[in-house]
Design a protein around this motif. Sequence first.
Motif, PDB file in Angstrom:
ATOM      1  N   LEU A   1       0.791  -1.233   0.000  1.00 26.15           N
ATOM      2  CA  LEU A   1       0.000   0.000   0.000  1.00 26.15           C
ATOM      3  C   LEU A   1       0.825   1.286   0.000  1.00 26.15           C
ATOM      4  O   LEU A   1       0.465   2.235  -0.699  1.00 26.15           O
ATOM      5  N   PRO A   2       1.936   1.382   0.740  1.00 30.55           N
ATOM      6  CA  PRO A   2       2.688   2.642   0.700  1.00 30.55           C
ATOM      7  C   PRO A   2       3.152   3.020  -0.715  1.00 30.55           C
ATOM      8  O   PRO A   2       3.013   4.173  -1.128  1.00 30.55           O
ATOM      9  N   GLY A   3       3.660   2.080  -1.460  1.00 31.14           N
ATOM     10  CA  GLY A   3       4.098   2.366  -2.825  1.00 31.14           C
ATOM     11  C   GLY A   3       2.942   2.714  -3.737  1.00 31.14           C
ATOM     12  O   GLY A   3       3.040   3.613  -4.577  1.00 31.14           O
ATOM     13  N   LEU A   4       1.819   2.009  -3.572  1.00 28.63           N
ATOM     14  CA  LEU A   4       0.643   2.302  -4.388  1.00 28.63           C
ATOM     15  C   LEU A   4       0.048   3.653  -4.018  1.00 28.63           C
ATOM     16  O   LEU A   4      -0.412   4.392  -4.889  1.00 28.63           O
ATOM     17  N   ASN A   5       0.091   3.997  -2.737  1.00 28.98           N
ATOM     18  CA  ASN A   5      -0.395   5.311  -2.307  1.00 28.98           C
ATOM     19  C   ASN A   5       0.470   6.429  -2.886  1.00 28.98           C
ATOM     20  O   ASN A   5      -0.043   7.509  -3.208  1.00 28.98           O
ATOM     21  N   ALA A   6       1.762   6.196  -3.039  1.00 29.21           N
ATOM     22  CA  ALA A   6       2.642   7.206  -3.635  1.00 29.21           C
ATOM     23  C   ALA A   6       2.231   7.461  -5.090  1.00 29.21           C
ATOM     24  O   ALA A   6       2.163   8.615  -5.536  1.00 29.21           O
ATOM     25  N   LEU A   7       1.943   6.397  -5.831  1.00 31.04           N
ATOM     26  CA  LEU A   7       1.471   6.563  -7.205  1.00 31.04           C
ATOM     27  C   LEU A   7       0.109   7.252  -7.237  1.00 31.04           C
ATOM     28  O   LEU A   7      -0.161   8.087  -8.095  1.00 31.04           O
ATOM     29  N   ASP A   8      -0.732   6.895  -6.298  1.00 29.75           N
ATOM     30  CA  ASP A   8      -2.054   7.501  -6.209  1.00 29.75           C
ATOM     31  C   ASP A   8      -1.932   9.004  -5.936  1.00 29.75           C
ATOM     32  O   ASP A   8      -2.638   9.815  -6.547  1.00 29.75           O
ATOM     33  N   ASP A   9      -1.040   9.393  -5.049  1.00 24.54           N
ATOM     34  CA  ASP A   9      -0.819  10.813  -4.751  1.00 24.54           C
ATOM     35  C   ASP A   9      -0.326  11.552  -6.001  1.00 24.54           C
ATOM     36  O   ASP A   9      -0.751  12.678  -6.282  1.00 24.54           O
ATOM     37  N   GLU A  10       0.559  10.910  -6.757  1.00 23.78           N
ATOM     38  CA  GLU A  10       1.067  11.508  -7.995  1.00 23.78           C
ATOM     39  C   GLU A  10      -0.077  11.684  -9.003  1.00 23.78           C
ATOM     40  O   GLU A  10      -0.194  12.722  -9.661  1.00 23.78           O
ATOM     41  N   LEU A  11      -0.945  10.680  -9.091  1.00 25.76           N
ATOM     42  CA  LEU A  11      -2.095  10.746  -9.989  1.00 25.76           C
ATOM     43  C   LEU A  11      -3.017  11.904  -9.604  1.00 25.76           C
ATOM     44  O   LEU A  11      -3.466  12.673 -10.463  1.00 25.76           O
ATOM     45  N   LEU A  12      -3.281  12.059  -8.313  1.00 21.80           N
ATOM     46  CA  LEU A  12      -4.106  13.167  -7.840  1.00 21.80           C
ATOM     47  C   LEU A  12      -3.500  14.516  -8.218  1.00 21.80           C
ATOM     48  O   LEU A  12      -4.203  15.415  -8.678  1.00 21.80           O
ATOM     49  N   HIS A  13      -2.208  14.645  -8.029  1.00 18.26           N
ATOM     50  CA  HIS A  13      -1.514  15.892  -8.355  1.00 18.26           C
ATOM     51  C   HIS A  13      -1.671  16.209  -9.846  1.00 18.26           C
ATOM     52  O   HIS A  13      -1.963  17.358 -10.227  1.00 18.26           O
ATOM     53  N   GLU A  14      -1.481  15.221 -10.683  1.00 19.38           N
ATOM     54  CA  GLU A  14      -1.594  15.430 -12.126  1.00 19.38           C
ATOM     55  C   GLU A  14      -3.021  15.787 -12.525  1.00 19.38           C
ATOM     56  O   GLU A  14      -3.232  16.641 -13.391  1.00 19.38           O
ATOM     57  N   MET A  15      -3.984  15.163 -11.869  1.00 19.59           N
ATOM     58  CA  MET A  15      -5.376  15.483 -12.164  1.00 19.59           C
ATOM     59  C   MET A  15      -5.700  16.919 -11.752  1.00 19.59           C
ATOM     60  O   MET A  15      -6.364  17.645 -12.489  1.00 19.59           O
ATOM     61  N   GLU A  16      -5.237  17.326 -10.587  1.00 17.26           N
ATOM     62  CA  GLU A  16      -5.504  18.680 -10.099  1.00 17.26           C
ATOM     63  C   GLU A  16      -4.901  19.751 -11.002  1.00 17.26           C
ATOM     64  O   GLU A  16      -5.415  20.863 -11.088  1.00 17.26           O
ATOM     65  N   HIS A  17      -3.802  19.401 -11.674  1.00 17.32           N
ATOM     66  CA  HIS A  17      -3.118  20.362 -12.538  1.00 17.32           C
ATOM     67  C   HIS A  17      -3.434  20.151 -14.019  1.00 17.32           C
ATOM     68  O   HIS A  17      -2.821  20.803 -14.874  1.00 17.32           O
ATOM     69  N   GLY A  18      -4.365  19.259 -14.327  1.00 18.73           N
ATOM     70  CA  GLY A  18      -4.772  19.035 -15.708  1.00 18.73           C
ATOM     71  C   GLY A  18      -3.675  18.460 -16.587  1.00 18.73           C
ATOM     72  O   GLY A  18      -3.679  18.669 -17.798  1.00 18.73           O
ATOM     73  N   ASP A  19      -2.751  17.732 -15.998  1.00 24.95           N
ATOM     74  CA  ASP A  19      -1.637  17.132 -16.740  1.00 24.95           C
ATOM     75  C   ASP A  19      -2.103  15.804 -17.346  1.00 24.95           C
ATOM     76  O   ASP A  19      -1.928  14.743 -16.755  1.00 24.95           O
TER      77      ASP A  19
END
Length: 96
Positions: free
Chosen positions: A18-36
């Motif tokens: 879960l920690p590694g998957l959560n890191a990817l999930d956080d990155e995905l959220l960041h990209e979504m918030e910035h329209g990347d």
Amino acid sequence: MIVRIMGEGQVRLDDSHLPGLNALDDELLHEMEHGDEAGFRRTLEALLDAVRSLGTPLPDDALEPSDLILPEPGATLEEVRAMLGEDGLFPADAPA
């Protein structure tokens, strides 16, 4: 934890991943918030690939309830946004 990838099936994941998957999930959220869009696509594929490689596939006829449901590989940014919880696709307190 049982995770379903829409359109593909279910895998059993050990909570140690879960920690590694959560890191990817956080990155995905960041990209979504910035329209990347490009970053979103790349990270979504990385997240799904990680779940596939770290998890143990369940037989197609298994009827296990899914703890988490992930979008299909071709999901749009809008479709994934509709699936998000407050913490992303992998909540910090995801069941184990």
